[in-house]
Design a protein around this motif. Structure first.
Motif, PDB file in Angstrom:
ATOM      1  N   MET A 112      49.347  47.972  97.726  1.00  0.00           N
ATOM      2  CA  MET A 112      50.373  47.189  98.200  1.00  0.00           C
ATOM      3  C   MET A 112      50.485  47.364  99.861  1.00  0.00           C
ATOM      4  SD  MET A 112      52.838  45.117  97.830  1.00  0.00           S
ATOM      5  CE  MET A 112      53.149  44.776  96.273  1.00  0.00           C
ATOM      6  N   LEU A 113      50.611  48.644 100.488  1.00  0.00           N
ATOM      7  CA  LEU A 113      50.426  48.772 101.414  1.00  0.00           C
ATOM      8  C   LEU A 113      49.474  48.389 102.432  1.00  0.00           C
ATOM      9  CD1 LEU A 113      52.123  52.534 101.714  1.00  0.00           C
ATOM     10  CD2 LEU A 113      53.364  50.299 102.350  1.00  0.00           C
ATOM     11  N   GLN A 114      48.144  48.479 101.879  1.00  0.00           N
ATOM     12  CA  GLN A 114      47.155  47.786 102.420  1.00  0.00           C
ATOM     13  C   GLN A 114      47.350  46.317 102.484  1.00  0.00           C
ATOM     14  OE1 GLN A 114      43.505  48.950 100.160  1.00  0.00           O
ATOM     15  NE2 GLN A 114      43.185  50.729 101.066  1.00  0.00           N
ATOM     16  N   ARG A 115      47.812  45.618 101.615  1.00  0.00           N
ATOM     17  CA  ARG A 115      47.989  44.207 101.450  1.00  0.00           C
ATOM     18  C   ARG A 115      48.999  43.882 102.884  1.00  0.00           C
ATOM     19  NH1 ARG A 115      46.762  40.198  97.560  1.00  0.00           N
ATOM     20  NH2 ARG A 115      47.111  38.321  98.814  1.00  0.00           N
ATOM     21  N   PHE A 116      50.146  44.607 102.910  1.00  0.00           N
ATOM     22  CA  PHE A 116      51.066  44.431 103.950  1.00  0.00           C
ATOM     23  C   PHE A 116      50.308  44.522 105.504  1.00  0.00           C
ATOM     24  CE2 PHE A 116      54.712  45.312 101.127  1.00  0.00           C
ATOM     25  CZ  PHE A 116      55.087  44.051 101.148  1.00  0.00           C
ATOM     26  N   GLN A 117      49.324  45.765 105.325  1.00  0.00           N
ATOM     27  CA  GLN A 117      48.893  45.742 106.847  1.00  0.00           C
ATOM     28  C   GLN A 117      47.778  44.520 106.971  1.00  0.00           C
ATOM     29  OE1 GLN A 117      49.428  48.867 108.629  1.00  0.00           O
ATOM     30  NE2 GLN A 117      48.689  47.396 109.950  1.00  0.00           N
ATOM     31  N   GLU A 118      47.117  44.250 106.043  1.00  0.00           N
ATOM     32  CA  GLU A 118      46.093  43.221 106.125  1.00  0.00           C
ATOM     33  C   GLU A 118      46.665  41.872 106.687  1.00  0.00           C
ATOM     34  OE1 GLU A 118      43.836  40.809 103.014  1.00  0.00           O
ATOM     35  OE2 GLU A 118      42.710  42.561 103.418  1.00  0.00           O
ATOM     36  N   GLU A 119      47.948  41.670 105.948  1.00  0.00           N
ATOM     37  CA  GLU A 119      48.608  40.215 106.353  1.00  0.00           C
ATOM     38  C   GLU A 119      49.383  40.437 107.457  1.00  0.00           C
ATOM     39  OE1 GLU A 119      50.592  39.649 102.620  1.00  0.00           O
ATOM     40  OE2 GLU A 119      48.948  39.254 101.447  1.00  0.00           O
ATOM     41  N   ASN A 120      49.737  41.433 107.888  1.00  0.00           N
ATOM     42  CA  ASN A 120      50.441  41.642 109.074  1.00  0.00           C
ATOM     43  C   ASN A 120      49.932  42.577 110.406  1.00  0.00           C
ATOM     44  OD1 ASN A 120      53.285  40.425 108.035  1.00  0.00           O
ATOM     45  ND2 ASN A 120      52.644  41.577 106.518  1.00  0.00           N
ATOM     46  N   PRO A 121      48.980  42.399 110.838  1.00  0.00           N
ATOM     47  CA  PRO A 121      48.069  42.997 111.726  1.00  0.00           C
ATOM     48  C   PRO A 121      48.971  43.412 112.941  1.00  0.00           C
ATOM     49  CG  PRO A 121      47.283  40.800 111.823  1.00  0.00           C
ATOM     50  CD  PRO A 121      48.247  40.985 110.685  1.00  0.00           C
ATOM     51  N   GLY A 122      48.795  44.649 113.565  1.00  0.00           N
ATOM     52  CA  GLY A 122      49.766  45.023 114.670  1.00  0.00           C
ATOM     53  C   GLY A 122      50.770  46.006 114.142  1.00  0.00           C
ATOM     54  N   PHE A 123      51.177  45.962 113.121  1.00  0.00           N
ATOM     55  CA  PHE A 123      52.374  46.353 112.338  1.00  0.00           C
ATOM     56  C   PHE A 123      51.736  47.586 111.711  1.00  0.00           C
ATOM     57  CE2 PHE A 123      54.442  42.357 112.814  1.00  0.00           C
ATOM     58  CZ  PHE A 123      55.384  42.656 113.474  1.00  0.00           C
ATOM     59  N   ASP A 124      52.373  48.715 111.731  1.00  0.00           N
ATOM     60  CA  ASP A 124      52.065  50.083 110.970  1.00  0.00           C
ATOM     61  C   ASP A 124      52.714  50.228 109.677  1.00  0.00           C
ATOM     62  OD1 ASP A 124      51.088  52.606 110.045  1.00  0.00           O
ATOM     63  OD2 ASP A 124      51.572  53.871 111.994  1.00  0.00           O
ATOM     64  N   PHE A 125      52.240  50.082 108.529  1.00  0.00           N
ATOM     65  CA  PHE A 125      52.856  50.140 107.411  1.00  0.00           C
ATOM     66  C   PHE A 125      52.669  51.626 106.866  1.00  0.00           C
ATOM     67  CE2 PHE A 125      53.082  45.554 107.937  1.00  0.00           C
ATOM     68  CZ  PHE A 125      54.200  45.347 107.509  1.00  0.00           C
ATOM     69  N   SER A 126      51.970  52.567 107.475  1.00  0.00           N
ATOM     70  CA  SER A 126      51.551  53.694 106.849  1.00  0.00           C
ATOM     71  C   SER A 126      52.529  54.645 106.339  1.00  0.00           C
ATOM     72  CB  SER A 126      50.537  54.406 107.668  1.00  0.00           C
ATOM     73  OG  SER A 126      51.224  54.788 108.765  1.00  0.00           O
ATOM     74  N   GLN A 127      53.716  54.404 106.994  1.00  0.00           N
ATOM     75  CA  GLN A 127      54.915  55.258 106.693  1.00  0.00           C
ATOM     76  C   GLN A 127      55.918  54.568 105.707  1.00  0.00           C
ATOM     77  OE1 GLN A 127      54.893  58.733 107.210  1.00  0.00           O
ATOM     78  NE2 GLN A 127      52.764  58.040 108.270  1.00  0.00           N
ATOM     79  N   ALA A 128      55.636  53.288 105.211  1.00  0.00           N
ATOM     80  CA  ALA A 128      56.543  52.574 104.401  1.00  0.00           C
ATOM     81  C   ALA A 128      56.734  53.150 102.966  1.00  0.00           C
ATOM     82  CB  ALA A 128      56.011  50.962 104.494  1.00  0.00           C
ATOM     83  N   GLN A 129      58.004  53.063 102.393  1.00  0.00           N
ATOM     84  CA  GLN A 129      58.062  53.349 101.212  1.00  0.00           C
ATOM     85  C   GLN A 129      58.758  52.478 100.383  1.00  0.00           C
ATOM     86  OE1 GLN A 129      60.747  56.905 101.700  1.00  0.00           O
ATOM     87  NE2 GLN A 129      59.256  58.010 102.717  1.00  0.00           N
ATOM     88  N   PHE A 130      58.517  52.477  99.088  1.00  0.00           N
ATOM     89  CA  PHE A 130      58.952  51.464  98.279  1.00  0.00           C
ATOM     90  C   PHE A 130      60.272  52.078  97.374  1.00  0.00           C
ATOM     91  CE2 PHE A 130      54.531  50.066  98.714  1.00  0.00           C
ATOM     92  CZ  PHE A 130      54.878  48.598  98.563  1.00  0.00           C
TER      93      PHE A 130
END
Length: 147
Positions: A112-130
């Motif tokens: 899911m985080l990979q998907r967000f990263q791919e769809e929102n380049p320039g943002f860092d989702f690596s620390q996001a939590q669900f």
């Protein structure tokens, strides 16, 4: 940033105490790694990838025109291109080596985080939590927070 969301380690399928294969996945592909017997020449190995079969029935259909295999350093590496991008696989082979529910949920969160990263380049989702159960990465419309 993308490397932070890559598979951290390979999952292993062990049968009767012996490792049969290892595997990992991304949004678009499933990779299988099989250590070849040392006394078998690589030129004798031939792998046929079909939409739903690679020596055994695979978990979900794949795109055969973009799936492939290679041999390097005594290891057969099979790359299966997912037909359903983002679909979390519990195992590459039906009935063999399925992830336990906790690991499957962690895998789904990582995809899911990979998907967000791919769809929102320039943002860092690596620390996001669900919060709560992780939704299917193919259909999710919102619900993460970044602390």
């Amino acid at each position: 940033m993308a490397e932070k969301l890559a598979p951290e380690k390979r999952h292993a399928f062990v049968h009767n105490g012996q490792k049969v294969f290892e595997w990992d996945q991304t949004l678009e592909e499933v990779n299988m790694y099989i250590e070849l017997p040392k006394n078998v020449p690589a030129k004798l190995i031939h792998c046929v990838i079909q939409a739903g079969h690679v020596e055994h029935d695979i978990m979900l259909p794949v795109k055969t025109d973009s799936s492939f295999w290679t041999i390097e350093d005594g290891e057969l590496h099979i790359t299966l291109q997912k037909r359903e991008k983002g679909k979390t696989w519990a195992s590459p082979i039906q009935g063999q080596g399925s992830l336990d529910p906790y690991v499957a949920d962690q895998e789904q969160k990582r995809l899911m985080l990979q998907r967000f990263q791919e769809e929102n380049p320039g943002f860092d989702f690596s620390q996001a939590q669900f919060s709560g159960t992780c939704p299917d990465p193919r259909t999710f419309m919102g619900g993460i927070h970044t602390d």
